[in-house]
Design an enzyme around this catalytic site. Structure first.
Site, PDB file in Angstrom:
ATOM      1  N   GLY A  10       0.817  -1.328  -0.030  1.00 42.12           N
ATOM      2  CA  GLY A  10       0.065   0.095   0.099  1.00 42.12           C
ATOM      3  C   GLY A  10       0.856   1.241  -0.010  1.00 42.12           C
ATOM      4  O   GLY A  10       1.648   1.200   0.811  1.00 42.12           O
ATOM      5  N   GLY A  12      -0.092   4.456   0.589  1.00 37.44           N
ATOM      6  CA  GLY A  12      -1.144   5.419   1.239  1.00 37.44           C
ATOM      7  C   GLY A  12      -0.155   6.224   2.022  1.00 37.44           C
ATOM      8  O   GLY A  12       1.261   6.131   1.994  1.00 37.44           O
ATOM      9  N   TYR A  13      -0.662   6.916   2.972  1.00 42.37           N
ATOM     10  CA  TYR A  13       0.185   7.714   3.923  1.00 42.37           C
ATOM     11  C   TYR A  13       1.001   6.800   4.693  1.00 42.37           C
ATOM     12  O   TYR A  13       2.273   7.050   4.946  1.00 42.37           O
ATOM     13  CB  TYR A  13      -0.902   8.373   5.106  1.00 42.37           C
ATOM     14  N   VAL A  81      -2.740  -6.414  -4.334  1.00 40.52           N
ATOM     15  CA  VAL A  81      -2.749  -7.537  -3.396  1.00 40.52           C
ATOM     16  C   VAL A  81      -4.165  -8.270  -3.104  1.00 40.52           C
ATOM     17  O   VAL A  81      -5.129  -7.644  -3.146  1.00 40.52           O
ATOM     18  CB  VAL A  81      -2.166  -7.128  -1.843  1.00 40.52           C
ATOM     19  N   GLU A 170     -16.787  17.550   6.478  1.00 45.24           N
ATOM     20  CA  GLU A 170     -15.789  18.029   5.571  1.00 45.24           C
ATOM     21  C   GLU A 170     -16.424  18.021   4.076  1.00 45.24           C
ATOM     22  O   GLU A 170     -16.293  19.082   3.260  1.00 45.24           O
ATOM     23  CB  GLU A 170     -14.458  17.513   5.504  1.00 45.24           C
ATOM     24  N   ASP A 300      -4.543   2.626   8.931  1.00 44.11           N
ATOM     25  CA  ASP A 300      -6.146   2.495   9.397  1.00 44.11           C
ATOM     26  C   ASP A 300      -6.356   0.874   9.541  1.00 44.11           C
ATOM     27  O   ASP A 300      -7.340   0.425  10.049  1.00 44.11           O
ATOM     28  CB  ASP A 300      -6.977   2.833   8.424  1.00 44.11           C
ATOM     29  N   ALA A 317      -4.691   9.987   9.234  1.00 40.41           N
ATOM     30  CA  ALA A 317      -3.599  10.206   8.378  1.00 40.41           C
ATOM     31  C   ALA A 317      -2.513  10.521   9.657  1.00 40.41           C
ATOM     32  O   ALA A 317      -1.395  10.126   9.273  1.00 40.41           O
ATOM     33  CB  ALA A 317      -3.759  11.084   7.491  1.00 40.41           C
TER      34      ALA A 317
HETATM   35  P1  FAD Z   1      -4.552   4.891   2.673  1.00 41.00           P
HETATM   36  O1  FAD Z   1      -4.015   6.320   2.797  1.00 41.00           O
HETATM   37  O2  FAD Z   1      -5.932   4.991   2.577  1.00 41.00           O
HETATM   38  O3  FAD Z   1      -3.686   4.266   1.794  1.00 41.00           O
HETATM   39  C1  FAD Z   1      -3.877   3.032   1.502  1.00 41.00           C
HETATM   40  C2  FAD Z   1      -3.325   2.418  -0.008  1.00 41.00           C
HETATM   41  O4  FAD Z   1      -3.170   1.181  -0.068  1.00 41.00           O
HETATM   42  C3  FAD Z   1      -3.945   3.175  -1.146  1.00 41.00           C
HETATM   43  O5  FAD Z   1      -2.863   3.833  -1.929  1.00 41.00           O
HETATM   44  C4  FAD Z   1      -4.497   1.836  -1.744  1.00 41.00           C
HETATM   45  O6  FAD Z   1      -4.679   2.399  -3.290  1.00 41.00           O
HETATM   46  C5  FAD Z   1      -3.660   0.767  -1.393  1.00 41.00           C
HETATM   47  N1  FAD Z   1      -4.557  -0.353  -1.640  1.00 41.00           N
HETATM   48  C6  FAD Z   1      -5.558  -0.576  -1.020  1.00 41.00           C
HETATM   49  N2  FAD Z   1      -5.905  -1.999  -1.117  1.00 41.00           N
HETATM   50  C7  FAD Z   1      -5.082  -2.499  -1.994  1.00 41.00           C
HETATM   51  C8  FAD Z   1      -4.664  -3.914  -2.647  1.00 41.00           C
HETATM   52  N3  FAD Z   1      -5.468  -4.793  -2.419  1.00 41.00           N
HETATM   53  N4  FAD Z   1      -3.498  -3.980  -3.439  1.00 41.00           N
HETATM   54  C9  FAD Z   1      -2.520  -2.752  -3.563  1.00 41.00           C
HETATM   55  N5  FAD Z   1      -2.936  -1.539  -3.174  1.00 41.00           N
HETATM   56  C10 FAD Z   1      -3.935  -1.379  -2.291  1.00 41.00           C
HETATM   57  N6  FAD Z   1      -7.039  12.049   8.857  1.00 41.00           N
HETATM   58  C11 FAD Z   1      -6.566  13.139   9.461  1.00 41.00           C
HETATM   59  O7  FAD Z   1      -5.525  12.759   9.953  1.00 41.00           O
HETATM   60  N7  FAD Z   1      -7.020  14.413   9.152  1.00 41.00           N
HETATM   61  C12 FAD Z   1      -7.858  14.611   8.209  1.00 41.00           C
HETATM   62  O8  FAD Z   1      -8.060  15.799   7.988  1.00 41.00           O
HETATM   63  C13 FAD Z   1      -8.698  13.358   7.551  1.00 41.00           C
HETATM   64  N8  FAD Z   1      -9.469  13.998   6.537  1.00 41.00           N
HETATM   65  C14 FAD Z   1      -9.954  12.818   6.006  1.00 41.00           C
HETATM   66  C15 FAD Z   1     -11.129  12.919   4.918  1.00 41.00           C
HETATM   67  C16 FAD Z   1     -11.630  12.089   4.121  1.00 41.00           C
HETATM   68  C17 FAD Z   1     -12.339  12.381   3.019  1.00 41.00           C
HETATM   69  C18 FAD Z   1     -11.132  10.742   4.428  1.00 41.00           C
HETATM   70  C19 FAD Z   1     -11.694   9.414   3.561  1.00 41.00           C
HETATM   71  C20 FAD Z   1     -10.337  10.371   5.293  1.00 41.00           C
HETATM   72  C21 FAD Z   1      -9.666  11.424   6.073  1.00 41.00           C
HETATM   73  N9  FAD Z   1      -8.822  11.194   7.167  1.00 41.00           N
HETATM   74  C22 FAD Z   1      -8.167  12.408   8.149  1.00 41.00           C
HETATM   75  C23 FAD Z   1      -8.247   9.613   7.588  1.00 41.00           C
HETATM   76  C24 FAD Z   1      -7.083   9.288   6.687  1.00 41.00           C
HETATM   77  O9  FAD Z   1      -7.362   9.609   5.307  1.00 41.00           O
HETATM   78  C25 FAD Z   1      -6.663   7.936   6.824  1.00 41.00           C
HETATM   79  O10 FAD Z   1      -6.612   7.804   8.201  1.00 41.00           O
HETATM   80  C26 FAD Z   1      -5.243   7.463   6.397  1.00 41.00           C
HETATM   81  O11 FAD Z   1      -5.606   7.513   4.759  1.00 41.00           O
HETATM   82  C27 FAD Z   1      -4.904   6.092   6.440  1.00 41.00           C
HETATM   83  O12 FAD Z   1      -3.769   5.953   5.845  1.00 41.00           O
HETATM   84  P2  FAD Z   1      -3.322   4.510   5.392  1.00 41.00           P
HETATM   85  O13 FAD Z   1      -1.959   4.417   4.982  1.00 41.00           O
HETATM   86  O14 FAD Z   1      -3.941   3.393   6.386  1.00 41.00           O
HETATM   87  O15 FAD Z   1      -4.359   4.394   4.179  1.00 41.00           O
END
Ligand code: FAD
Length: 406
Positions: A10, A12-13, A81, A170, A300, A317
């Site tokens: 992944g 993401g963040y 994945v 938001e 998450d 995030a």
């Molecule tokens: P993510 O950032 O979601 O990254 C997951 C990654 O894994 C993605 O790139 C995805 O494409 C990839 N992935 C998923 N499944 C697969 C797979 N099967 N195979 C390969 N790749 C895959 N948090 C804050 O702290 N402040 C805020 O202001 C805030 N505002 C938000 C506003 C919105 C609209 C949303 C939806 C969320 C907000 N959040 C905020 C929460 C925050 O976005 C999440 O907590 C954060 O993105 C979690 O990070 P992560 O790395 O766990 O997942």
């Protein structure tokens, strides 16, 4: 083990920050490092509500992974994945398989629909670039269609958002800004459009400071958002949402329900057999799940407890980024042969929720409340700070929110 295989799932963040820190801390001679992501790009989930409303183009939110990560140090595999086998240290991909010595799982969130009838099939979720783009186009299509039908259908112009938590608030804030533009563009009277926020709790932003909640609701109501509080969504169909408020069952005719009231960790993690608590995996203080010393879970998908409140930290995030930075440090120790890992402790620096592009609320430095322009500027600083951390000044200049007066 000579050069351990470190695999990050992944971008993401959590995944992106782990990779970005690892490439600085660990030399490519001492470990094979691989980042796997389903798209060629990284996106900032915290901006997706703007893409969904159409107030920010999604290309501002996403960036090619190989523009940010040094692919001479970290192999980038664009693939999906499909399964994780922690007992055999293997990850299945749509197009193959990859084995690891150490795994970092950062596969993010998916919508939790709590079994509400028709929600999964009929509601939209703000959970990826593709989903956000679909919401934007769906709303625009309904505006366009409205004036091209003999009998005008109100359900095309009733925009319903499920949940008045952080994401729901938001999103309605962005919609409140976007709707007047859409009305102008599609010749629709503003008074014909409704933005309705439905929340089961008796208040918007449950858990937030009451003064901030009141400010947020006043700001949004002044821009035409209607709140239905204490309203439990019972069913969603293609053209209506049914909710229960008090003892009454009510219906809102609508083609557009956006569900923003619940997330859980990626179900691949639960399917892999890791312990799961409401879709998130409890991790030890060094972010490793019970029973697996070669797996780290960030973001998450991980569940960490707040000892003060005795409740889990909400998935954010902010925490994902801190966990990733921490995990990169622990992986460096492992690569250097030191298996005494540092415990993780989140450092919550504040929370800011935007209410559209010119208003926001928040709490910073433990208990300082901020509103309006100050909070909006703070939100942009937080966003830019992340870009700085992951990709330096160049990325801030390219993707950052640099106009503090708009
Ligand atoms: P993510 O950032 O979601 O990254 C997951 C990654 O894994 C993605 O790139 C995805 O494409 C990839 N992935 C998923 N499944 C697969 C797979 N099967 N195979 C390969 N790749 C895959 N948090 C804050 O702290 N402040 C805020 O202001 C805030 N505002 C938000 C506003 C919105 C609209 C949303 C939806 C969320 C907000 N959040 C905020 C929460 C925050 O976005 C999440 O907590 C954060 O993105 C979690 O990070 P992560 O790395 O766990 O997942």
């Amino acid at each position: 083990m000579n050069r351990p295989n470190i695999v990050i799932l992944g971008a993401g963040y959590g995944g992106m920050m782990t990779a970005s820190k690892l490439q600085k801390k660990v030399s490519a001679d001492s470990a094979n490092m691989t980042l796997v992501n389903m798209h060629s790009y990284h996106y900032q989930s915290t901006w997706l509500h703007e893409n969904a409303a159409g107030t920010l183009h999604h290309d501002r939110t996403r960036m090619e992974v190989d523009n940010v990560i040094d692919t001479n140090k970290i192999n980038f595999v664009q693939d999906t994945v499909t399964g994780i086998d922690p007992d055999n240290k293997k990850v299945s991909l749509l197009n193959g398989e990859i084995s690891y010595d150490y795994l970092v799982i950062g596969l993010g969130f998916e919508a939790a629909t709590f079994g509400i009838k028709g929600l999964l099939e009929n509601a939209f979720t703000i959970s990826s670039i593709n989903k956000a783009r679909l919401i934007r186009q769906h709303i625009e299509y309904n505006f366009a269609k409205y004036n091209n039908e003999k009998d005008k259908k109100q359900e095309r112009l009733n925009l319903v958002v499920g949940g008045a938590g952080f994401t729901g608030i938001e999103f309605v804030g962005e919609l409140a800004n976007r709707v007047p533009e859409l009305c102008k563009e599609y010749d629709v009277p503003r008074e014909n459009v409704r933005i309705i926020n439905v929340e089961a709790a008796p208040t918007a932003l449950p858990g937030f400071d009451p003064e901030l909640v009141e400010y947020a609701m006043n700001s949004l109501e002044a821009r035409g958002v209607e709140f239905k509080l204490g309203a439990m969504i019972k069913e969603v169909t293609a053209d209506k949402l049914v909710y229960e408020q008090g003892d009454e069952i009510e219906e809102i005719p609508t083609n557009t329900v956006v569900w923003a009231a619940g997330v859980r960790g990626n179900s691949l993690v639960e399917e892999a057999g890791f312990e799961s608590n409401r879709g998130r995996t409890p991790v030890r203080e060094d972010l490793r799940p019970n029973g697996y010393d070669d797996v780290f879970i960030v973001g998450d998908c991980a569940l960490i407890m707040n000892e003060e409140t005795e409740r889990p930290y909400p998935p954010t995030a902010q925490i994902a980024i801190q966990e990733a930075e921490h995990t990169a440090g622990n992986l460096k120790r492992i690569v250097e042969g030191n298996h005494n890992l540092e415990p993780f402790e989140p450092n919550i620096q504040g929370t800011v929720a935007s209410l559209g592009n010119k208003d926001a609320i928040g709490v910073i430095f433990d208990d300082k409340k901020i509103f309006g322009w100050t909070a909006t500027a703070m939100k942009k600083i937080i966003d830019n700070r992340y870009l700085w951390k992951v990709g330096g000044a160049a990325l801030v200049l390219k993707k950052g929110k640099l106009n503090f007066f708009k």
